[in-house]
Design a protein around this motif. Structure first.
Motif, mmCIF file in Angstrom:
data_model
loop_
_atom_site.group_PDB
_atom_site.id
_atom_site.type_symbol
_atom_site.label_atom_id
_atom_site.label_comp_id
_atom_site.label_asym_id
_atom_site.label_seq_id
_atom_site.Cartn_x
_atom_site.Cartn_y
_atom_site.Cartn_z
ATOM 1 N N VAL A 33 4.450 10.071 -9.580
ATOM 2 C CA VAL A 33 3.737 10.377 -10.824
ATOM 3 C C VAL A 33 3.091 11.760 -10.749
ATOM 4 O O VAL A 33 3.203 12.562 -11.676
ATOM 5 N N HIS A 34 2.469 12.072 -9.613
ATOM 6 C CA HIS A 34 1.830 13.378 -9.457
ATOM 7 C C HIS A 34 2.842 14.514 -9.496
ATOM 8 O O HIS A 34 2.614 15.537 -10.119
ATOM 9 N N GLU B 250 0.831 -1.198 0.000
ATOM 10 C CA GLU B 250 0.000 0.000 0.000
ATOM 11 C C GLU B 250 0.873 1.258 0.000
ATOM 12 O O GLU B 250 0.637 2.191 -0.756
ATOM 13 N N GLN C 237 4.631 5.507 -5.398
ATOM 14 C CA GLN C 237 4.573 5.524 -6.858
ATOM 15 C C GLN C 237 3.615 6.616 -7.355
ATOM 16 O O GLN C 237 3.936 7.380 -8.266
ATOM 17 N N THR C 238 2.464 6.684 -6.717
ATOM 18 C CA THR C 238 1.461 7.689 -7.076
ATOM 19 C C THR C 238 1.994 9.097 -6.834
ATOM 20 O O THR C 238 1.805 9.996 -7.655
ATOM 21 N N ASP C 239 2.682 9.285 -5.695
ATOM 22 C CA ASP C 239 3.251 10.598 -5.364
ATOM 23 C C ASP C 239 4.273 11.030 -6.416
ATOM 24 O O ASP C 239 4.310 12.198 -6.810
ATOM 25 N N GLU D 267 3.998 14.990 -13.086
ATOM 26 C CA GLU D 267 2.939 15.597 -13.904
ATOM 27 C C GLU D 267 2.806 17.081 -13.594
ATOM 28 O O GLU D 267 2.679 17.909 -14.490
ATOM 29 N N GLU E 202 2.709 1.656 -3.296
ATOM 30 C CA GLU E 202 1.847 2.200 -4.341
ATOM 31 C C GLU E 202 1.624 3.693 -4.142
ATOM 32 O O GLU E 202 1.533 4.457 -5.103
ATOM 33 N N GLN E 203 1.513 4.101 -2.860
ATOM 34 C CA GLN E 203 1.333 5.524 -2.557
ATOM 35 C C GLN E 203 2.565 6.317 -3.018
ATOM 36 O O GLN E 203 2.431 7.395 -3.594
#
Ligand code: GDP
Length: 198
Positions: A75-76, A65, A71-73, A79, A68-69
């Motif tokens: 990517v954000h 979990e 990874q998401t951070d 971007e 994945e967080q």
């Protein structure tokens, strides 16, 4: 300042590369997954600002979990700041990258490094691949060509020297190929008069 971001799987030597680039000690004590917040460092000689993004991929003792967080951070962050980022340095472990990529591909997964390379391009950040730990690699040309192949960059790797592919050994301070790529990127941006934005 022109921002340069460093991304890479845990344990590829990202902190070591960062230390070489900035002269700051950002040691994680060899513990993967410790560097989790973007850190900003100035490389005043070249007016670069380096941002160390958290390591991605497997980290022992880190829950899926949380992974994945992270990874998401990442990517954000990419971007959001893509327009200001001059280069994305994807740090690989030259000794294990191909094996890990192939293992994931064989399982039908998109390998993290391949995904990150493609993602950087997608958001308009031209990647520089810093292939670290070259001291552990015997068949240098073959290995670098295999890395090009996996990332969808046409071999021979020499074609991308000073531009996209930088074999380095951060531990020994052999960083010149990466400096060369950064200088190229910096001069291109200057020529294109992009530094007003980045
Ligand atoms: P990070 O998790 O990506 O930040 O990786 P670290 O910078 O903490 O390095 C992970 C391990 O790789 C450490 O034991 C480093 O000493 C080692 N390391 C870093 N650069 C090199 C290198 O160029 N060659 C070798 N053989 N080991 C390296």
């Amino acid at each position: 300042d022109a921002e340069v971001v460093l991304v890479g799987r845990s344990n590829v030597g990202k902190s070591t590369v960062m230390r070489e680039l900035t002269g700051h000690d950002v040691s994680t004590g060899g513990k993967p997954g410790v560097t989790r917040q973007p850190n900003h460092f100035d490389w005043t000689a070249q007016d670069f600002m380096f941002t160390d993004l958290p390591g991605f991929g497997f980290m022992s003792g880190v829950k899926d979990e949380r992974r994945e967080q992270i990874q998401t951070d990442i990517v954000h962050y990419l971007e959001e700041y893509a327009d200001h980022i001059l280069a994305g340095v994807l740090v690989l472990d030259g000794n294990s990258a191909v094996e890990i990529i192939d293992r994931h591909a064989d399982r039908g997964e998109v390998p993290h490094d391949v995904e990150m390379f493609g993602f950087l391009r997608e958001v308009g950040i031209e990647p520089i691949v810093a292939v670290n730990k070259m001291d552990k690699v015997d068949d240098e040309d073959e290995r670098l060509n295999a890395i090009c192949d996996r990332l969808g960059v046409y071999p021979p790797w020499q074609q991308w020297q000073g531009e996209t592919i930088a074999p380095i050994c951060a531990k020994r301070g052999s960083m010149e190929p990466l400096y060369e790529c950064l200088r190229t990127r910096f001069h291109e941006a200057k020529r294109d008069d992009l530094l007003g934005f980045v």
